[in-house]
Design a protein around this motif. Structure first.
Motif, PDB file in Angstrom:
ATOM      1  N   UNK A  83      56.481 -63.813  42.037  1.00  0.00           N
ATOM      2  CA  UNK A  83      55.980 -63.572  40.684  1.00  0.00           C
ATOM      3  C   UNK A  83      56.562 -62.286  40.097  1.00  0.00           C
ATOM      4  N   UNK A  84      56.859 -61.307  40.942  1.00  0.00           N
ATOM      5  CA  UNK A  84      57.472 -60.071  40.478  1.00  0.00           C
ATOM      6  C   UNK A  84      58.940 -60.228  40.149  1.00  0.00           C
ATOM      7  N   UNK A  85      59.639 -61.115  40.852  1.00  0.00           N
ATOM      8  CA  UNK A  85      61.073 -61.308  40.638  1.00  0.00           C
ATOM      9  C   UNK A  85      61.368 -62.159  39.411  1.00  0.00           C
ATOM     10  N   UNK A  86      60.548 -63.149  39.156  1.00  0.00           N
ATOM     11  CA  UNK A  86      60.840 -64.082  38.065  1.00  0.00           C
ATOM     12  C   UNK A  86      60.894 -63.386  36.701  1.00  0.00           C
ATOM     13  N   UNK A  87      59.957 -62.495  36.349  1.00  0.00           N
ATOM     14  CA  UNK A  87      60.071 -61.830  35.044  1.00  0.00           C
ATOM     15  C   UNK A  87      61.315 -60.940  34.914  1.00  0.00           C
ATOM     16  N   UNK A  88      61.843 -60.467  36.034  1.00  0.00           N
ATOM     17  CA  UNK A  88      63.051 -59.644  35.989  1.00  0.00           C
ATOM     18  C   UNK A  88      64.237 -60.446  35.462  1.00  0.00           C
ATOM     19  N   UNK A  89      64.321 -61.697  35.847  1.00  0.00           N
ATOM     20  CA  UNK A  89      65.422 -62.550  35.420  1.00  0.00           C
ATOM     21  C   UNK A  89      64.888 -63.969  35.279  1.00  0.00           C
ATOM     22  N   UNK A  90      64.557 -64.357  34.078  1.00  0.00           N
ATOM     23  CA  UNK A  90      63.959 -65.669  33.847  1.00  0.00           C
ATOM     24  C   UNK A  90      64.952 -66.810  34.041  1.00  0.00           C
ATOM     25  N   UNK A  91      66.214 -66.488  34.237  1.00  0.00           N
ATOM     26  CA  UNK A  91      67.220 -67.526  34.452  1.00  0.00           C
ATOM     27  C   UNK A  91      67.520 -67.738  35.940  1.00  0.00           C
ATOM     28  N   UNK A  92      66.620 -67.269  36.802  1.00  0.00           N
ATOM     29  CA  UNK A  92      66.739 -67.519  38.236  1.00  0.00           C
ATOM     30  C   UNK A  92      66.837 -69.008  38.484  1.00  0.00           C
TER      31      UNK A  92
END
Length: 108
Positions: A83-92
């Motif tokens: 959940x912390x990583x996804x907002x950093x790069x929404x194009x994951x």
């Protein structure tokens, strides 16, 4: 003839088996009835025989029993990290995300 009911829940099929077992139907007759309503691939005749045997021996629960096995690798900590990583790069992509957490999941 009515159309077959597609993808019934296992517990619903077992409930039907339980009712027919209480009515003293044979396992073969129950299997024929199931195939007529749910289609030919609903459950094998051998599995119907097993459930009939279980219900005749006193089982009342139509749901699967808890089984021991490998515990889930998904933890609250892992969910928080994702959940912390996804907002950093929404194009994951799923592949990038899985590479990021591969060690956490499989290299314990």
């Amino acid at each position: 003839m009515c159309a077959a009911i597609k993808n019934p829940a296992k517990c619903k099929v077992r409930a039907v088996i339980r009712v027919f077992t209480a009515k003293q139907y044979s396992a073969a007759a129950i299997h024929r009835e199931l195939c007529a309503v749910y289609g030919p691939n609903v459950m094998s005749e051998g599995v119907v025989h097993e459930w009939v045997r279980l219900f005749k021996s006193g089982r009342e629960n139509i749901h699967d029993e808890e089984r021991s096995g490998r515990p889930s690798l998904v933890t609250d900590e892992l969910i928080q990290k994702i959940d912390g990583k996804v907002p950093e790069n929404r194009r994951f992509t799923i592949l990038e995300l899985s590479d990021e957490f591969y060690y956490v999941l499989f290299c314990y």
